[in-house]
Design a protein around this motif. Structure first.
Motif: not given
Length: 498
Positions: A34-40, A67-87
């Motif tokens: 997270g942007e402020h390292l506030g999520q595990e 993931l360290r560049t994103l706001p904490e509240e957006e992490l779960a949504g980013y992972v869910k919607n961008n799984v295909e970006d990871i081979s």
């Protein structure tokens, strides 16, 4: 009952670590994101499967860096919607499925607030690269051999067959090993019944582990008491690719450099890769030699006993006198003499295989010379028996497939006893038994003696590639393994114009 993965990271960690308790080789790390390292988040991996050098440049490192560049509240949504970006990042819904994904050698990723686990590929298990195969030497053609990695092996076949019709169907074998098993084939060439049959056979057994394709071979063969293999084995990607082009199916097992090819016939075991890379004259000559060698490897010692014990009248007088002179002083009957030398040679062969490196070659050559010469000098065996046994061994080595050659090594002893006890009558009886057995044997619906039987099924085209290999321009049709309507493999441009 499967344990579902929840958005609660601590609960997921507790369930996962309970499953892998007392596993010191499984490394687990909690990492702040997270942007402020506030999520595990939580990653788990097998110790040797993650790159220890250039962590930031690995797939896992780049993913965590993002993931360290994103706001904490957006992490779960980013992972869910961008799984295909990871081979090859597969999401899992249960702890058990996630554990199996990690045990393939990849990294497992959990995020607080996300109800899935991701498998992120990295270095994977250590393994050999592409090496030259030792068991299938050829004069002309590629020297690449399969490795122990099933992914690398499928890639070696894909490298040769660059067609979207090449399909790779994955399954798992072994209750505790969960070994990957891939079926590779050309969808537009195979008989669908063959694919259904092998899938049915794979589902008919449950075993603790399948550590090599040999276990699958034994469990899926129909005629389990036959000395003749019903699967062809190869360590050569070009041989596997050639079989796929004929409408056959290749079975690959993880952790095994040996692929299984089916259906298999007597003729396919005699063929080699360089039969098609060399000119037809030399290919036909060597092919005929191999057919002769496979026959002599089975019957030569028995024929010797039949002629010397029962049918001496067919031998020239000078040769008969020479044989009688060489046997003077030998205390054993001819059959005992042959059996002793055959057993001695089989012991040398086995010792040569088990001894490491150059020692194995040394014991095979030097041991054979010393033991043979010493046995002759001591009048334990006659010189002619040493020659017969040596020629029989040469014939067995000339058979390209080791498993196929083993069948003749076993049947050789049957012919020794039959011919030593009944002469040519025993030889004919043994030959009749073998021919009847071969005529009843089949591999996935294809007769084992094809195309010598059922040649009319493909318009007698397959007979052009048996004892003799006709020029490639004559081999216009694929063998009978290919389904009807897809058997034309060569069209000459002159014929197209006409």
């Amino acid at each position: 009952m499967a344990i579902q993965i929840t958005p609660d990271l601590q609960e997921n960690i507790r369930n996962f670590e309970e499953l892998f308790s007392d596993c010191e080789d499984i490394k687990k790390r909690k990492i702040k994101v997270g942007e402020h390292l506030g999520q595990e988040c939580y990653i788990a991996y097998i110790e040797v499967s993650l790159s220890s050098v250039d962590w930031k440049d690995s797939a896992v490192g780049k993913f965590l860096g993002k993931l360290r560049t994103l706001p904490e509240e957006e992490l779960a949504g980013y992972v869910k919607n961008n799984v295909e970006d990871i081979s090859d990042a597969d999401p899992f819904g249960t702890i058990e499925d996630a554990a199996q994904g990690m045990l393939t050698g990849d990294v497992l990723f959990f995020l607080d607030g996300y109800n899935k686990a991701l498998k992120i590929p990295d270095k994977g298990y250590p393994g050999r690269g592409v090496y030259e195969t030792e068991s299938e030497k050829i004069i002309r053609g590629s020297n690449e051999g399969f490795s122990e990695s099933i992914k690398l092996n499928t890639a070696l076949i894909r490298k040769r067959l660059r067609s979207p019709h090449v399909k790779v169907k994955e399954s798992f074998a072994g209750k505790r090993t969960n070994t990957n098993v891939d079926l590779v084939y050309l969808k537009d060439l195979i008989h669908p019944e063959m694919l259904e049959e092998i899938e049915k056979r794979l589902s008919e057994f449950e075993i603790d582990g399948t550590l090599d394709s040999g276990i699958i071979e034994q469990l899926t063969e129909k005629r389990k008491y036959s000395p003749f293999p019903q699967f062809q084995t190869t360590q050569r990607p070009d041989r596997a690719a050639m079989a796929i082009l004929e409408g056959r199916i290749v079975l690959l097992s993880d952790n095994s450099p040996v692929a299984l090819i089916f259906p298999a016939t007597y003729n396919t075991f005699i063929q080699t890769s360089d039969d098609y890379y060399s000119r037809w004259e030399i290919a036909s000559f060597t092919r005929a030699l191999r057919y002769l060698a496979s026959f002599l490897a089975m019957v030569f010692p028995g024929l010797y006993l039949a002629m010397t014990n029962f049918h001496t009248q067919i031998l020239p007088t000078d040769l008969l006198l020479s044989l009688a002179a060489s046997r003077q002083g030998v205390p054993f009957p001819a059959m005992v003499e042959v059996i002793l030398m055959e057993i001695a040679f089989e012991l040398l062969r086995e010792a040569g295989v088990r001894l490491p490196g150059a020692n194995g070659n040394t014991i095979g050559i030097v041991g054979g010379l010393i033991i043979g010469q010493a046995a002759v000098d001591a009048n334990i065996v006659s010189p002619i028996v040493v020659i017969v046994v040596a020629l029989t061994a040469l014939c067995s080595f000339a058979v390209p497939n080791e498993e196929f050659a083993t069948a003749f090594r076993i049947l050789k002893f049957m012919f020794i006893f039959l011919c030593g006890g009944m002469g040519f009558l025993g030889f004919l009886a043994g030959l009749l038994v073998v021919l009847i057995h071969l005529s009843h044997l089949e591999s996935f619906g294809i007769p084992y003696l094809a195309p010598f039987v059922g040649a009319d099924l493909n318009g007698y085209q397959d007979e052009r590639d048996t004892f003799l290999r006709l020029p490639l321009s004559f081999l216009k049709k694929r063998p009978v393994y290919t389904r009807e309507g897809a058997r034309v493999r060569l069209r000459l441009k002159q014929e197209k114009k006409k």
